[in-house]
Design an enzyme around this catalytic site. Structure first.
Site, PDB file in Angstrom:
ATOM      1  N   ARG A  51       0.804  -1.229   0.064  1.00 37.83           N
ATOM      2  CA  ARG A  51      -0.044   0.030   0.154  1.00 37.83           C
ATOM      3  C   ARG A  51       0.774   1.193  -0.130  1.00 37.83           C
ATOM      4  NH1 ARG A  51      -2.845  -3.644   1.451  1.00 37.83           N
ATOM      5  NH2 ARG A  51      -0.913  -4.373   2.548  1.00 37.83           N
ATOM      6  N   THR A  52       1.999   1.203   0.983  1.00 42.17           N
ATOM      7  CA  THR A  52       2.511   2.551   1.136  1.00 42.17           C
ATOM      8  C   THR A  52       3.088   2.993  -0.080  1.00 42.17           C
ATOM      9  OG1 THR A  52       2.555   2.207   3.419  1.00 42.17           O
ATOM     10  CG2 THR A  52       3.769   3.987   2.670  1.00 42.17           C
ATOM     11  N   LYS A  80      25.655  -3.342  -0.111  1.00 42.09           N
ATOM     12  CA  LYS A  80      26.828  -3.273  -0.243  1.00 42.09           C
ATOM     13  C   LYS A  80      27.382  -2.554   0.886  1.00 42.09           C
ATOM     14  CE  LYS A  80      26.413  -2.697  -5.251  1.00 42.09           C
ATOM     15  NZ  LYS A  80      26.386  -1.682  -6.202  1.00 42.09           N
ATOM     16  N   ARG A 101      10.946   4.136   3.593  1.00 39.71           N
ATOM     17  CA  ARG A 101      10.771   3.023   4.536  1.00 39.71           C
ATOM     18  C   ARG A 101      11.610   2.313   5.070  1.00 39.71           C
ATOM     19  NH1 ARG A 101       5.560  -1.056   4.479  1.00 39.71           N
ATOM     20  NH2 ARG A 101       4.584   1.049   5.206  1.00 39.71           N
ATOM     21  N   HIS A 129       4.359   5.747  11.545  1.00 38.45           N
ATOM     22  CA  HIS A 129       4.135   5.636  10.150  1.00 38.45           C
ATOM     23  C   HIS A 129       2.993   6.793  10.017  1.00 38.45           C
ATOM     24  CE1 HIS A 129       2.929   3.927   6.511  1.00 38.45           C
ATOM     25  NE2 HIS A 129       2.634   2.586   6.849  1.00 38.45           N
TER      26      HIS A 129
HETATM   27  N1   CP Z   1      -0.523  -0.056   5.596  1.00 41.02           N
HETATM   28  C1   CP Z   1       0.719  -0.154   5.150  1.00 41.02           C
HETATM   29  O1   CP Z   1       1.412   0.215   5.514  1.00 41.02           O
HETATM   30  O2   CP Z   1       0.639  -1.059   4.268  1.00 41.02           O
HETATM   31  P1   CP Z   1       2.033  -1.812   3.588  1.00 41.02           P
HETATM   32  O3   CP Z   1       2.961  -2.460   4.646  1.00 41.02           O
HETATM   33  O4   CP Z   1       1.581  -2.743   2.438  1.00 41.02           O
HETATM   34  O5   CP Z   1       2.584  -0.490   2.750  1.00 41.02           O
END
Ligand code: CP
Length: 306
Positions: A51-52, A80, A101, A129
């Site tokens: 999703r993100t 590396k 991320r 998040h």
């Molecule tokens: N909600 C969420 O962060 O989903 P993903 O881990 O798929 O990005």
């Protein structure tokens, strides 16, 4: 230049403007279709995501911009031994904005300190998040019509669930918010959230173990997955993973206008039989994630659309 590391990087007024912009994008997508023409978004994902990452990419494409990036540490020079500081200095030469991320808490913050472009924390370890929180706030405001006067049940892995930590931080800024924290003893919210955030700000909350005991009081039920990747011990995960399963029988205990949210991915914690219940909002929530990320990209790039 503004980065986004935590939902608290935005004031309540800035947040309100962002959510209003997201609602306008939802209503008038064509108006924004070329707003980021010539701009590039880099997605630097050192951890898995559906999703993100894809909603960030969809957001930039919907704005007429372009995307580049990597979707795992293994496919980047992190394999590396390159540091995030060096990586972002290089990405700054290639893109106008970056969503990152990383499994290590604080890694996007370290990157932002060396970056020449806005950096967005797209999830750092078990910490925060913030863009999921923006998604959650837009979903709540759009479906419930308000961000105040709400009783919210947070259920599942409240220890490692970074979406829950970010959402608590964001919601306590609104009046008359109450939390029911529904978790097994081993997965309770960390003490820094309980003491430094909830107690310190006099936010009413109750910790309960049985979902059935909370259902009838809730305006929102926010389900979470047990975060397998953050457990040190497989046996503990196996013992915890099916502790909560929301099904039709439990939904019968809830108010008619309660909504069920989940940041997704789900594993077993919401039975698929709940998906057809009009109160199930988790797939609509994923759609709101695109609108709010479009609004965030426009805001951080200081693009105004008249
Ligand atoms: N909600 C969420 O962060 O989903 P993903 O881990 O798929 O990005």
């Amino acid at each position: 230049m503004q980065h986004l590391m935590s939902p608290l990087d935005l004031s309540v007024e800035e947040l309100d403007r962002l959510l209003t912009l997201a609602n306008d994008i939802e209503r008038n997508p064509q108006k924004y279709a070329h707003a980021c023409a010539g701009k590039k978004l880099a997605t630097c994902f050192y951890e898995p995501s559906t999703r993100t990452r894809l909603s960030f990419e969809a957001a930039m494409l919907n704005l007429g911009g372009s995307i580049l990036g990597f979707s795992s540490a293994d496919s980047s020079s992190a394999a590396k031994g390159e540091s995030v500081s060096d990586t972002i200095r290089v990405i700054s030469c290639y893109a106008d904005i970056c969503a990152m991320r990383h499994p290590k808490e604080g890694a996007p913050l370290v990157a932002s300190e060396k970056s020449k472009i806005p950096v967005i924390n797209a999830g750092d370890g078990g910490h925060q998040h913030p863009t999921q929180t923006l998604t959650d706030l837009l979903t709540i405001r759009s479906l419930k019509g308000r961000l105040d006067n709400l009783t919210i049940g947070l259920c599942g892995d409240l220890k490692f669930g970074r979406t829950v930590h970010s959402l608590i931080h964001a919601l306590i800024r609104y009046p008359n918010i109450k939390f029911l924290l529904i978790s097994p003893e081993e997965l309770r919210v960390p003490s820094y959230i309980r003491e430094d955030v909830l107690h310190k700000n006099n936010v009413p909350f109750q910790e309960v173990e049985r979902l059935e005991d909370a259902m009838g009081a809730l305006d929102i039920l926010y389900m979470t997955r047990v975060q397998k990747e953050r457990f040190f011990n497989e046996d503990d995960y196996v013992r915890m993973k099916d502790f909560y399963i929301l099904n039709k029988k439990k939904m019968a205990l809830a108010k008619d206008d309660m909504i069920v949210m989940h940041p997704l991915p789900r594993v077993n914690e919401i039975s698929v039989e709940v998906d057809d219940d009009p109160r199930a909002a988790y797939f609509r929530q994923a759609q709101y994630g695109v609108y709010v990320r479009m609004a965030l990209i426009l805001t951080l790039l200081e693009v105004e659309v008249c």
